[in-house]
Design a protein around this motif. Sequence first.
Motif, PDB file in Angstrom:
ATOM      1  N   UNK A 160      55.886  -2.868 -13.801  1.00  0.00           N
ATOM      2  CA  UNK A 160      55.295  -2.645 -12.489  1.00  0.00           C
ATOM      3  C   UNK A 160      54.365  -3.778 -12.043  1.00  0.00           C
ATOM      4  N   UNK A 161      53.646  -4.364 -12.962  1.00  0.00           N
ATOM      5  CA  UNK A 161      52.719  -5.415 -12.569  1.00  0.00           C
ATOM      6  C   UNK A 161      51.641  -5.605 -13.609  1.00  0.00           C
ATOM      7  N   UNK A 162      50.626  -6.384 -13.246  1.00  0.00           N
ATOM      8  CA  UNK A 162      49.584  -6.774 -14.187  1.00  0.00           C
ATOM      9  C   UNK A 162      48.210  -6.464 -13.609  1.00  0.00           C
ATOM     10  N   UNK A 163      47.369  -5.797 -14.404  1.00  0.00           N
ATOM     11  CA  UNK A 163      45.952  -5.640 -14.087  1.00  0.00           C
ATOM     12  C   UNK A 163      45.226  -6.805 -14.753  1.00  0.00           C
ATOM     13  N   UNK A 164      44.689  -7.709 -13.965  1.00  0.00           N
ATOM     14  CA  UNK A 164      44.041  -8.902 -14.505  1.00  0.00           C
ATOM     15  C   UNK A 164      42.645  -8.567 -15.045  1.00  0.00           C
ATOM     16  N   UNK A 176      41.752  -9.207 -21.925  1.00  0.00           N
ATOM     17  CA  UNK A 176      43.196  -9.113 -21.785  1.00  0.00           C
ATOM     18  C   UNK A 176      43.556  -8.723 -20.362  1.00  0.00           C
ATOM     19  N   UNK A 177      44.701  -9.244 -19.913  1.00  0.00           N
ATOM     20  CA  UNK A 177      45.375  -8.700 -18.748  1.00  0.00           C
ATOM     21  C   UNK A 177      46.314  -7.611 -19.273  1.00  0.00           C
ATOM     22  N   UNK A 178      46.435  -6.498 -18.571  1.00  0.00           N
ATOM     23  CA  UNK A 178      47.299  -5.410 -19.004  1.00  0.00           C
ATOM     24  C   UNK A 178      48.566  -5.372 -18.164  1.00  0.00           C
ATOM     25  N   UNK A 179      49.715  -5.406 -18.846  1.00  0.00           N
ATOM     26  CA  UNK A 179      51.004  -5.298 -18.176  1.00  0.00           C
ATOM     27  C   UNK A 179      51.394  -3.822 -18.151  1.00  0.00           C
ATOM     28  N   UNK A 180      51.690  -3.304 -16.969  1.00  0.00           N
ATOM     29  CA  UNK A 180      52.034  -1.896 -16.788  1.00  0.00           C
ATOM     30  C   UNK A 180      53.538  -1.701 -16.628  1.00  0.00           C
ATOM     31  N   UNK A 181      54.026  -0.639 -17.263  1.00  0.00           N
ATOM     32  CA  UNK A 181      55.423  -0.228 -17.171  1.00  0.00           C
ATOM     33  C   UNK A 181      55.463   1.273 -16.887  1.00  0.00           C
ATOM     34  N   UNK A 182      56.570   1.736 -16.313  1.00  0.00           N
ATOM     35  CA  UNK A 182      56.708   3.175 -16.084  1.00  0.00           C
ATOM     36  C   UNK A 182      58.163   3.599 -16.141  1.00  0.00           C
ATOM     37  N   UNK A 183      58.342   4.901 -16.311  1.00  0.00           N
ATOM     38  CA  UNK A 183      59.649   5.532 -16.164  1.00  0.00           C
ATOM     39  C   UNK A 183      59.438   6.825 -15.384  1.00  0.00           C
ATOM     40  N   UNK A 184      60.344   7.114 -14.445  1.00  0.00           N
ATOM     41  CA  UNK A 184      60.284   8.331 -13.656  1.00  0.00           C
ATOM     42  C   UNK A 184      61.283   9.351 -14.193  1.00  0.00           C
ATOM     43  N   UNK A 185      61.021  10.617 -13.868  1.00  0.00           N
ATOM     44  CA  UNK A 185      61.903  11.687 -14.353  1.00  0.00           C
ATOM     45  C   UNK A 185      63.348  11.463 -13.919  1.00  0.00           C
ATOM     46  N   UNK A 186      63.537  10.895 -12.743  1.00  0.00           N
ATOM     47  CA  UNK A 186      64.902  10.652 -12.255  1.00  0.00           C
ATOM     48  C   UNK A 186      65.613   9.562 -13.067  1.00  0.00           C
ATOM     49  N   UNK A 187      64.846   8.714 -13.749  1.00  0.00           N
ATOM     50  CA  UNK A 187      65.420   7.636 -14.552  1.00  0.00           C
ATOM     51  C   UNK A 187      65.663   8.058 -16.001  1.00  0.00           C
ATOM     52  N   UNK A 188      65.086   9.198 -16.375  1.00  0.00           N
ATOM     53  CA  UNK A 188      65.130   9.632 -17.763  1.00  0.00           C
ATOM     54  C   UNK A 188      66.536   9.940 -18.282  1.00  0.00           C
ATOM     55  N   UNK A 189      67.408  10.635 -17.561  1.00  0.00           N
ATOM     56  CA  UNK A 189      68.713  10.948 -18.147  1.00  0.00           C
ATOM     57  C   UNK A 189      69.502   9.719 -18.600  1.00  0.00           C
TER      58      UNK A 189
END
Length: 201
Positions: A160-164, A176-189
């Motif tokens: 998703x992006x980076x929190x600097x 540290x900069x934090x790199x964010x990732x996600x998954x949605x319920x629609x992507x889970x199957x």
Amino acid sequence: MVAKSPAPTALEGRFVRLEPLDPSAHAADLFAAGGGDEEVWRWLPAEPPATEEELRELAGRVAAAARAAGGLAFAVRERAGGRAVGWTTYHDVSTVDERLEIGWTWYGRAHWRTPVNTETKLLLMGHAFDTLGMGRICWKTDHLNVRSQQAIVRLGAVREGVFRRHRLRSDGVTWRDSVYFSMLATEWPDAEARLRARLES
């Protein structure tokens, strides 16, 4: 479906069993698996525990912090040997927003590049989406921790992006900069099908 908060429970897989983290019960195994290993603890928000007692105290703090954030800390027990080889947590839980974060994860180095992480995440995501009714799971990691970022992408998560300058590292000096990732319920199957196929290969 109304999202539910995680409750103490065990999650059973073919390769691992996840059970609520109990510092007294799990500390000896966990210290043997990775205590004091600087490479294991390199990107974690704590210095490597030098003794079993230090690891026990840290496990207690992690379990308490996960509960305070509406979540739950799990010990990851390898089924083949029966020993706890790491831990992971649900935290930053919001049932109203149907989201939680998976993080504070580590495994002993002997269990890197094995089915342990794949099945651990498969169990955690399946429970979050299918049982708790979450609509979103997220992960964040240090921007320098390329191995972690690659592992998260292999789960099927979206960067998703980076929190600097997001968090002070455990050395108390560098940020540290934090790199964010996600998954949605629609992507889970689709992600679940790929992960199960990977475990069978």
